[in-house]
Design an enzyme around this catalytic site. Structure first.
Site, PDB file in Angstrom:
ATOM      1  N   LYS A 122     -19.226  29.563 -25.172  1.00 41.97           N
ATOM      2  CA  LYS A 122     -20.258  30.618 -25.167  1.00 41.97           C
ATOM      3  C   LYS A 122     -19.751  31.870 -25.871  1.00 41.97           C
ATOM      4  O   LYS A 122     -18.610  32.297 -25.662  1.00 41.97           O
ATOM      5  CB  LYS A 122     -20.625  30.975 -23.719  1.00 41.97           C
ATOM      6  CG  LYS A 122     -21.291  29.812 -22.997  1.00 41.97           C
ATOM      7  CD  LYS A 122     -21.597  30.166 -21.562  1.00 41.97           C
ATOM      8  CE  LYS A 122     -22.210  28.955 -20.881  1.00 41.97           C
ATOM      9  NZ  LYS A 122     -22.051  28.951 -19.443  1.00 41.97           N
ATOM     10  N   ASP A 172      -8.245  26.325 -25.796  1.00 41.14           N
ATOM     11  CA  ASP A 172      -9.514  26.243 -25.048  1.00 41.14           C
ATOM     12  C   ASP A 172     -10.615  26.872 -25.899  1.00 41.14           C
ATOM     13  O   ASP A 172     -10.488  28.024 -26.330  1.00 41.14           O
ATOM     14  CB  ASP A 172      -9.394  27.000 -23.719  1.00 41.14           C
ATOM     15  CG  ASP A 172      -8.442  26.306 -22.756  1.00 41.14           C
ATOM     16  OD1 ASP A 172      -8.201  25.093 -22.918  1.00 41.14           O
ATOM     17  OD2 ASP A 172      -7.931  26.982 -21.835  1.00 41.14           O
ATOM     18  N   ASP A 218     -10.076  20.198 -32.337  1.00 35.35           N
ATOM     19  CA  ASP A 218     -11.130  19.196 -32.535  1.00 35.35           C
ATOM     20  C   ASP A 218     -12.488  19.887 -32.652  1.00 35.35           C
ATOM     21  O   ASP A 218     -13.486  19.225 -32.914  1.00 35.35           O
ATOM     22  CB  ASP A 218     -11.137  18.173 -31.386  1.00 35.35           C
ATOM     23  CG  ASP A 218     -11.209  18.833 -30.010  1.00 35.35           C
ATOM     24  OD1 ASP A 218     -11.007  20.060 -29.916  1.00 35.35           O
ATOM     25  OD2 ASP A 218     -11.483  18.123 -29.034  1.00 35.35           O
TER      26      ASP A 218
END
Ligand code: SAM
Length: 220
Positions: free
Chosen positions: A122, A118, A154
């Site tokens: 931010k 993940d 990615d």
């Protein structure tokens, strides 16, 4: 049949994820506990390991995942297929590696994959990213000399950050001279990897090897 909604992302710093996993009894998890172990960090639905476990029956595979419903489903499918060299465990890897890996016979952990973690875009959420210096240090302690860590994403900034974290640790050496591997060295792509490739988007991959650290201060 009841439909269980699975959250897209969970915050690993939330209170409910602060209880570390209990140590595993390896001889109860795998019939051949002395086979080399491949650890997949953030395995999600576990389909990558499901194929790897069939392709490499002489290895054991352990998938770690913080979203418990995915782990329950993955273990159910593993049982249906009768795969005994594969196990999935619900845990937060950022507080569970030491209780899990400290009971392993040294030399058994030979491969670690961290694939499409993940990204937490931010900056103020950077501490939620799975590859932290503490995790790298734990892997350095438990991985066999010559064992590998394969990372891919990615998101270039996440791939760069993972590479920086592993390169900073003296136990890890990056393989190859190119910044990114041209191809995946493993025979099975992950679900996120397939999705990224199908969209024609780039994947940033790197491989690290654990080396022996010789303490030059110690007497010969
Ligand atoms: C984007 S998915 C990638 C899944 C899979 N590796 C792939 O490439 O298809 C990242 C996974 O890591 C899990 N994850 C994130 N933080 C975690 C943590 N601290 N401990 C265990 N799993 C975590 C997420 O729940 C999610 O399933």
């Amino acid at each position: 049949m009841a439909v269980v909604r699975v959250r897209q992302h969970v915050n690993p710093l939330a209170n409910k994820y602060q209880i570390p996993a209990n140590p595993l009894e390896w001889e109860k998890v795998y019939p051949q506990p002395n086979q080399p172990l491949h650890l997949d960090i953030g395995c999600a639905r576990g389909r990558f390991l499901l194929e790897m476990a069939q392709a490499e029956p002489n290895w054991n595979f352990l998938g770690l995942e913080i979203r418990e419903p995915l782990v329950v489903d993955a273990n159910r499918l593993r049982c249906e297929l009768g795969l005994t060299n594969l196990h999935y465990l619900f845990c937060n890897v950022n507080n569970s590696l030491t209780p899990l890996l400290s009971t392993l016979t040294p030399g058994i952990l030979q491969r670690v994959t961290i694939q499409f973690p993940d990204p937490w875009f931010k900056n103020r959420h950077a501490k939620r990213r799975v590859v932290q210096p503490e995790l790298v240090a734990e892997l350095a302690g438990y991985l066999a000399v010559g064992g590998v860590v394969f990372v891919q994403s990615d998101q270039k900034f996440i791939a760069v950050e993972m590479c920086d974290r592993f390169s900073e640790h003296p136990a890890f050496v990056k393989m190859g001279t190119e910044e990114w591997l041209a191809e995946n060295p493993l025979p099975v792509p992950t679900e996120r990897e397939i999705g990224t490739i199908n969209k024609g988007e780039p994947v940033y991959r790197a491989l690290f090897v654990k080396r022996e650290i010789v303490n030059i201060d110690s007497p010969v």
